[in-house]
Design an enzyme around this catalytic site. Structure first.
Site, PDB file in Angstrom:
ATOM      1  N   GLN A  10      40.704  37.149  22.459  1.00 60.02           N
ATOM      2  CA  GLN A  10      41.748  37.322  23.103  1.00 60.02           C
ATOM      3  C   GLN A  10      41.098  36.384  24.296  1.00 60.02           C
ATOM      4  OE1 GLN A  10      44.102  39.853  25.767  1.00 60.02           O
ATOM      5  NE2 GLN A  10      45.467  38.308  26.746  1.00 60.02           N
ATOM      6  N   GLY A  11      41.494  34.981  24.189  1.00 54.34           N
ATOM      7  CA  GLY A  11      40.871  34.026  25.581  1.00 54.34           C
ATOM      8  C   GLY A  11      41.323  33.304  26.836  1.00 54.34           C
ATOM      9  N   TYR A  12      41.939  34.051  27.000  1.00 55.73           N
ATOM     10  CA  TYR A  12      42.366  34.224  28.404  1.00 55.73           C
ATOM     11  C   TYR A  12      41.638  33.491  30.013  1.00 55.73           C
ATOM     12  CZ  TYR A  12      47.424  35.375  26.918  1.00 55.73           C
ATOM     13  OH  TYR A  12      48.983  35.017  26.000  1.00 55.73           O
ATOM     14  N   SER A  13      41.379  34.834  30.407  1.00 54.90           N
ATOM     15  CA  SER A  13      40.547  34.920  31.666  1.00 54.90           C
ATOM     16  C   SER A  13      39.257  33.962  31.531  1.00 54.90           C
ATOM     17  CB  SER A  13      39.611  36.119  32.238  1.00 54.90           C
ATOM     18  OG  SER A  13      40.991  37.566  31.769  1.00 54.90           O
ATOM     19  N   GLU A  48      57.155  43.844  24.398  1.00 57.58           N
ATOM     20  CA  GLU A  48      57.565  45.594  24.809  1.00 57.58           C
ATOM     21  C   GLU A  48      56.218  46.065  24.395  1.00 57.58           C
ATOM     22  OE1 GLU A  48      60.874  46.458  22.195  1.00 57.58           O
ATOM     23  OE2 GLU A  48      61.893  44.512  22.489  1.00 57.58           O
ATOM     24  N   SER A  62      45.716  43.591  36.755  1.00 58.95           N
ATOM     25  CA  SER A  62      44.525  45.037  37.614  1.00 58.95           C
ATOM     26  C   SER A  62      46.150  45.943  38.333  1.00 58.95           C
ATOM     27  CB  SER A  62      43.672  43.963  38.204  1.00 58.95           C
ATOM     28  OG  SER A  62      44.661  43.639  39.578  1.00 58.95           O
ATOM     29  N   ASN A  63      45.842  46.679  38.567  1.00 56.45           N
ATOM     30  CA  ASN A  63      46.495  47.293  39.373  1.00 56.45           C
ATOM     31  C   ASN A  63      47.086  46.842  40.217  1.00 56.45           C
ATOM     32  OD1 ASN A  63      46.032  49.058  37.294  1.00 56.45           O
ATOM     33  ND2 ASN A  63      45.648  50.705  38.054  1.00 56.45           N
ATOM     34  N   GLU A  64      46.492  45.507  41.102  1.00 52.46           N
ATOM     35  CA  GLU A  64      46.659  45.830  42.060  1.00 52.46           C
ATOM     36  C   GLU A  64      47.558  44.560  41.702  1.00 52.46           C
ATOM     37  OE1 GLU A  64      43.410  45.850  41.535  1.00 52.46           O
ATOM     38  OE2 GLU A  64      43.387  47.267  42.810  1.00 52.46           O
TER      39      GLU A  64
HETATM   40  C1  LIG Z   1      36.047  45.610  29.817  1.00 51.53           C
HETATM   41  C2  LIG Z   1      37.169  44.006  30.276  1.00 51.53           C
HETATM   42  C3  LIG Z   1      37.819  43.483  29.281  1.00 51.53           C
HETATM   43  C4  LIG Z   1      38.585  42.094  29.380  1.00 51.53           C
HETATM   44  N1  LIG Z   1      39.187  42.540  27.899  1.00 51.53           N
HETATM   45  C5  LIG Z   1      39.648  40.515  28.280  1.00 51.53           C
HETATM   46  C6  LIG Z   1      39.804  40.005  26.364  1.00 51.53           C
HETATM   47  O1  LIG Z   1      39.761  40.229  25.793  1.00 51.53           O
HETATM   48  N2  LIG Z   1      40.235  38.677  26.967  1.00 51.53           N
HETATM   49  C7  LIG Z   1      40.609  38.133  28.510  1.00 51.53           C
HETATM   50  O2  LIG Z   1      41.050  36.388  28.678  1.00 51.53           O
HETATM   51  N3  LIG Z   1      40.032  38.820  29.459  1.00 51.53           N
HETATM   52  C8  LIG Z   1      39.865  39.737  29.152  1.00 51.53           C
HETATM   53  N4  LIG Z   1      39.355  40.404  30.661  1.00 51.53           N
HETATM   54  C9  LIG Z   1      40.121  40.573  32.135  1.00 51.53           C
HETATM   55  C10 LIG Z   1      40.516  41.028  33.326  1.00 51.53           C
HETATM   56  O3  LIG Z   1      42.107  40.336  32.347  1.00 51.53           O
HETATM   57  C11 LIG Z   1      40.154  40.620  34.213  1.00 51.53           C
HETATM   58  O4  LIG Z   1      38.841  40.965  34.926  1.00 51.53           O
HETATM   59  C12 LIG Z   1      41.431  40.573  35.357  1.00 51.53           C
HETATM   60  O5  LIG Z   1      42.972  39.885  34.894  1.00 51.53           O
HETATM   61  C13 LIG Z   1      41.261  40.180  36.284  1.00 51.53           C
HETATM   62  O6  LIG Z   1      40.149  39.118  37.106  1.00 51.53           O
HETATM   63  P1  LIG Z   1      38.606  39.321  37.417  1.00 51.53           P
HETATM   64  O7  LIG Z   1      38.099  39.779  36.635  1.00 51.53           O
HETATM   65  O8  LIG Z   1      38.736  37.986  37.266  1.00 51.53           O
HETATM   66  O9  LIG Z   1      39.258  39.925  39.203  1.00 51.53           O
HETATM   67  P2  LIG Z   1      39.846  38.695  39.741  1.00 51.53           P
HETATM   68  O10 LIG Z   1      40.906  38.101  39.762  1.00 51.53           O
HETATM   69  O11 LIG Z   1      38.564  37.762  40.814  1.00 51.53           O
HETATM   70  O12 LIG Z   1      40.192  39.930  41.391  1.00 51.53           O
HETATM   71  C14 LIG Z   1      39.144  40.513  41.656  1.00 51.53           C
HETATM   72  C15 LIG Z   1      40.012  41.994  42.914  1.00 51.53           C
HETATM   73  O13 LIG Z   1      41.067  41.221  43.295  1.00 51.53           O
HETATM   74  C16 LIG Z   1      42.014  41.609  43.054  1.00 51.53           C
HETATM   75  N5  LIG Z   1      43.110  41.007  43.183  1.00 51.53           N
HETATM   76  C17 LIG Z   1      43.388  39.242  42.817  1.00 51.53           C
HETATM   77  N6  LIG Z   1      44.607  38.656  43.077  1.00 51.53           N
HETATM   78  C18 LIG Z   1      45.232  39.490  44.035  1.00 51.53           C
HETATM   79  C19 LIG Z   1      46.283  39.449  44.194  1.00 51.53           C
HETATM   80  N7  LIG Z   1      46.825  38.094  44.795  1.00 51.53           N
HETATM   81  N8  LIG Z   1      47.141  40.448  45.512  1.00 51.53           N
HETATM   82  C20 LIG Z   1      45.999  41.684  45.280  1.00 51.53           C
HETATM   83  N9  LIG Z   1      44.831  41.891  44.435  1.00 51.53           N
HETATM   84  C21 LIG Z   1      44.494  41.099  44.382  1.00 51.53           C
HETATM   85  C22 LIG Z   1      42.011  41.789  41.883  1.00 51.53           C
HETATM   86  O14 LIG Z   1      43.035  43.318  41.630  1.00 51.53           O
HETATM   87  C23 LIG Z   1      40.696  42.862  41.538  1.00 51.53           C
HETATM   88  O15 LIG Z   1      40.807  43.975  42.662  1.00 51.53           O
HETATM   89  C24 LIG Z   1      39.014  41.764  30.339  1.00 51.53           C
HETATM   90  C25 LIG Z   1      38.219  42.774  31.209  1.00 51.53           C
HETATM   91  C26 LIG Z   1      37.509  43.867  31.611  1.00 51.53           C
HETATM   92  C27 LIG Z   1      36.697  44.340  32.887  1.00 51.53           C
END
Ligand SMILES: Cc1cc2nc3c(=O)[nH]c(=O)nc-3n(C[C@H](O)[C@H](O)[C@H](O)COP(=O)(O)OP(=O)(O)OC[C@H]3O[C@@H](n4cnc5c(N)ncnc54)[C@H](O)[C@@H]3O)c2cc1C
Lengths: 369, 395
Positions: free
Chosen positions: B126-129, B245, B380-382
């Site tokens: 999955q290439g989202y992030s 779902e 994230s849980n947030e």
């Molecule tokens: C082990 C692992 C596997 C993963 N696998 C994939 C994958 O296969 N494909 C893919 O595309 N992505 C993947 N991800 C990425 C994952 O989806 C992101 O890490 C996630 O969406 C959080 O983004 P970020 O790491 O950039 O943190 P950020 O978005 O920078 O967040 C940093 C902190 O800020 C909080 N935060 C951000 N916005 C808000 C808000 N509006 N209100 C309150 N709190 C907020 C977050 O909850 C977090 O605590 C993976 C991540 C991990 C760690």
């Protein structure tokens, strides 16, 4: 009342922090951790040069005769830098030797420790005893004018780098302490979660020298553990300070939704709680150290140390978990120092007794009052 | 009110349980139980066993290999797999790309990709992030420029789970940098990982494991027939998937099994008084709290399922609740495992040779570290709490 460091303490803390900031950055540390020994002789020499290896050792053996309070600054700096050299391990064993050992033993070993030529470790944990240091399965028997030990000590931090081990063992008269040549033990070396080196130490009728009075070691062991706990509390404060600083910086610089994530109130409150936990931990680390140095009796000392460790174990878990969570994915990465601080704090939460161990100890002390 | 499964559902559960017991290879079961790293082959082996039985994609339409089970049967099946300690099914093809193609794909795309996903011939990631776009996914920057019958893709993805195993990656890319809303310039592309210009670089997590990657795109050519749905409608596709779902988000079966194993483990670990730590009231209380949390989550999950079954409505913000609670429980269990081992958990690997090193105890602390990811990934849980606040509570 005066919470300030003395001028001497402040100077030493500053010197240690300056040295670690210059020569013990995250990259330098990474190389040390990846080396075959997992610690650096050169760093050790520097610690000795700064006077750290003599800090808690009496002046007549070349040390500074300092107490736990004098160790707070250096330990905090060690926590911030994630020092992997077995400094605390050596100091705990050296202080025990300084208290319980004979004049000849002290003369033979302590000056070498002060000069940075010798490292020690305290082998007190056993497989079946969790954190209870009085449950000693290792046996000592008299052999000629010396002793022989048989048993196993586990997760002895610093053992692979130590020349001598202080070992707890049981004789007919009860808990006793012994000095053992590390080279005469069989060791199973391992790497710990917090990237230190430790070993399980197998004693198979290994030669040993009695340290202190036979059968009367428990008070010394407890005192050593309280001293060690006070050190780890101070170290925890340094590690938590780093975790807070790094997270705060990240909240201010990381942008999502066009704004710094630190502008989200949900995260602001979490950050504030981390800082509050760290402040409370700092207070308890001060309490533990000052009672190790100046409590009226062992009970008062033990209560303060257990109270401190309960707070610090909880804070270490809380602050480490939140620091990773607020970093998002980056917090999981091995390339970020904060993930290594997480690992150190995870270990600290259980080192020298986890919160539950100290809750039980504190409650028992209360009941006995 | 009746909180129990019906007779038919119980019979179904027994059938599934019996079949898994007979068909889950012992070596895979052992690897999962010992927390060993699963190779690509390990993951695919279980996938193919299920495919052969016809159970690998129960939620797909029957003509594409689905089972026609209702939501409760599907839930039972997933929980039984987790409870038995089967290797996880990699979700990227079966749970993500597949459903997207079923909903938005052309006939040709379905025919080309679905059977290969079903049979485990293609491994998807999955290439989202992106480095600058995690929670704020819609800010993504990876560009895809249309040139004749191809797109030219440039940019970077990050945290790509199992990208180093993957044959294909589904990506959100920006096709229109000038769209009025940032969500509107995004498209959903399927990209062959063997395409020239793709570089995969490992990203090591704090437990030392390699499961995620950075994926770099340097003038990667992608045929336009690999566009899913319309250009600029990628966000609609992504949103569909988020609301898809996901009945097993709470991973209740796996947590039940881990909890049972934790009890066995704690019965063998000494507490301070030398008796098993399981009998230590302080430890016991912590464990019981987790057990009660899990029981509550299971009933909540069943309550949601019952509602779904009766209304036919897909779940909304309920999935967020399941994700939050499910991951908190998973993390609590890994922490209790580590705590049960006490000081012994500190040693994570032998410094020389492996002789005499207790590998299982050694993996408990790194596993605790690794599981911190569960509250970060998949929204994230947030962000999940934000969803509940907005969608359910109208805040
Ligand atoms: C082990 C692992 C596997 C993963 N696998 C994939 C994958 O296969 N494909 C893919 O595309 N992505 C993947 N991800 C990425 C994952 O989806 C992101 O890490 C996630 O969406 C959080 O983004 P970020 O790491 O950039 O943190 P950020 O978005 O920078 O967040 C940093 C902190 O800020 C909080 N935060 C951000 N916005 C808000 C808000 N509006 N209100 C309150 N709190 C907020 C977050 O909850 C977090 O605590 C993976 C991540 C991990 C760690």
């Amino acid at each position: 009342m005066n919470f300030d460091y003395s001028e001497e303490q402040q100077l030493l803390a500053d010197a240690v922090r300056r040295y670690l900031a210059k020569d013990y950055g995250f990259e330098a540390r990474k190389k040390i951790v990846a080396s075959p020994e997992g610690w650096s002789e050169a760093v050790w020499r520097q610690l000795a040069e700064l006077g750290l290896t003599g800090l808690p050792i009496p002046a007549e053996y070349g040390g500074f005769g300092g107490g736990a309070v004098d160790m707070i600054g250096p330990m905090e700096a060690a926590g911030e830098a994630l020092l992997v050299e077995p400094y605390a391990a050596t100091m705990v064993a050296a202080r025990l030797l300084a208290r319980a050992g004979s004049e000849a033993q002290k003369r033979a070993i302590l000056p070498q420790v002060v000069e940075g030529r010798l490292r020690l470790a305290f082998a007190c944990l056993e497989r079946g005893a969790r954190h209870d240091l009085s449950r000693i399965g290792t046996r000592a028997r008299r052999a000629g004018d010396g002793w022989r030990l048989s048993g196993e000590k586990v997760a002895v931090v610093g053992a692979p780098a130590a020349a001598r081990l202080v070992v707890s063992a049981r004789t007919e008269k009860g808990a006793s302490l012994f000095l053992v040549e590390a080279g005469e033990t069989k060791q199973r070396p391992c790497v710990t979660l917090d990237e230190m080196r430790a070993a399980d130490v197998l004693l198979e009728d290994t030669r040993a020298e009695l340290l202190g009075a036979e059968g009367e070691a428990m008070p010394w062991i407890e005192e050593a553990a309280d001293f060690a706990t006070a050190l780890v509390c101070a170290e925890a404060v340094g590690a938590m300070k780093y975790a807070c600083d790094a997270t705060l910086e990240y909240l201010k610089t990381r942008k999502q939704f066009g704004v710094p994530i630190g502008s989200f109130q949900a995260l602001q409150h979490r950050m504030v709680d981390m800082v509050i936990a760290t402040e409370q931990a700092r207070s308890m680390a001060c309490l533990a150290a000052s009672k190790v140095d100046g409590a009226a009796d062992a009970c008062e000392r033990a209560r303060a140390v257990s109270a401190a460790k309960i707070k610090i174990s909880d804070a270490a878990r809380h602050v480490s978990q939140e620091s990773v969570q607020l970093h998002g994915g980056m917090g999981m990465s091995e390339e970020m120092k904060v993930s290594h601080t997480f690992r150190r704090l995870t270990v600290i939460a259980g080192e020298w007794g986890d919160a539950e161990h100290h809750l039980a100890r504190f409650a028992a002390l209360e009941a006995a009052r | 009110m009746d909180l129990n499964y019906s007779k038919e559902e119980l019979a179904f559960r027994d059938e599934v349980r019996g079949w898994i017991a007979e068909n889950l290879p012992q070596d895979l079961r052992d690897k999962v139980a010992n927390y060993e790293e699963l190779s690509k082959e390990d993951l695919l082996r279980w996938h193919r066993i299920l495919a052969k039985k016809g159970w690998v994609a129960p939620h797909w339409p029957v003509e594409w290999g689905g089972t026609g089970w209702g939501v409760v049967e599907r839930y039972i099946f997933e929980e039984e797999c987790g409870y038995a300690g089967a290797p996880p099914l990699v979700p990227f093809g079966l749970m993500m790309c597949g459903p997207v193609l079923l909903r938005f794909g052309t006939e040709a795309q379905k025919k080309r990709f679905l059977p290969r996903i079903y049979n485990g011939d293609d491994f998807w990631c999955q290439g989202y992030s992106e480095p600058g776009s995690g929670s704020d996914l819609a800010s993504l920057k990876t560009r895809a420029e249309r040139r004749g019958d191809r797109y030219i893709v440039n940019g970077q993805k990050i945290w790509t789970t199992l990208g180093h195993y993957a044959d294909w990656i589904f990506c959100l890319v920006r096709t229109d940098a000038n769209a009025a809303k940032k969500q509107e310039g995004i498209s959903f592309l399927l990209i062959d990982m063997k395409s020239p210009g793709i570089t995969v670089r490992p990203l090591i997590l704090m437990d030392g494991g390699h499961e995620v990657n950075e994926v770099f795109f340097d003038d990667v050519e992608v045929p336009v027939e690999n566009l899913v749905y319309e250009e600029g409608k990628g966000w609609t596709v992504a949103k569909y998937l988020l609301g898809y779902e996901r009945l097993n988000t709470g991973r209740i079966g796996a947590s039940k099994r881990e909890l049972a194993r934790l009890k066995e483990f704690a019965a063998r670990q000494p507490g301070d008084d030398g008796r098993p730590i399981l009998e230590d009231p302080r430890f016991r209380d912590k464990l019981t709290r987790v057990e009660v949390e899990l029981a509550a989550l299971e009933i909540t999950n069943l309550r949601f399922l019952d509602r779904m079954r009766r209304t036919g409505q897909p779940p909304g913000a309920e999935v967020s609740l399941l994700k939050i609670k499910g991951t908190e429980i998973q993390q609590a269990i890994t922490e209790l495992f580590m705590q049960a081992a006490g000081p012994l958990a500190r040693a994570v690997r032998p410094a020389d040779g492996a002789a005499g090193f207790d590998r299982f105890t050694g993996v408990l602390a790194p596993r605790y570290c690794n599981f911190r990811k569960t509250t970060i990934y998949a929204g994230s849980n947030e962000i999940q709490r934000n969803i509940i606040a907005k969608m359910t509570l109208g805040l």
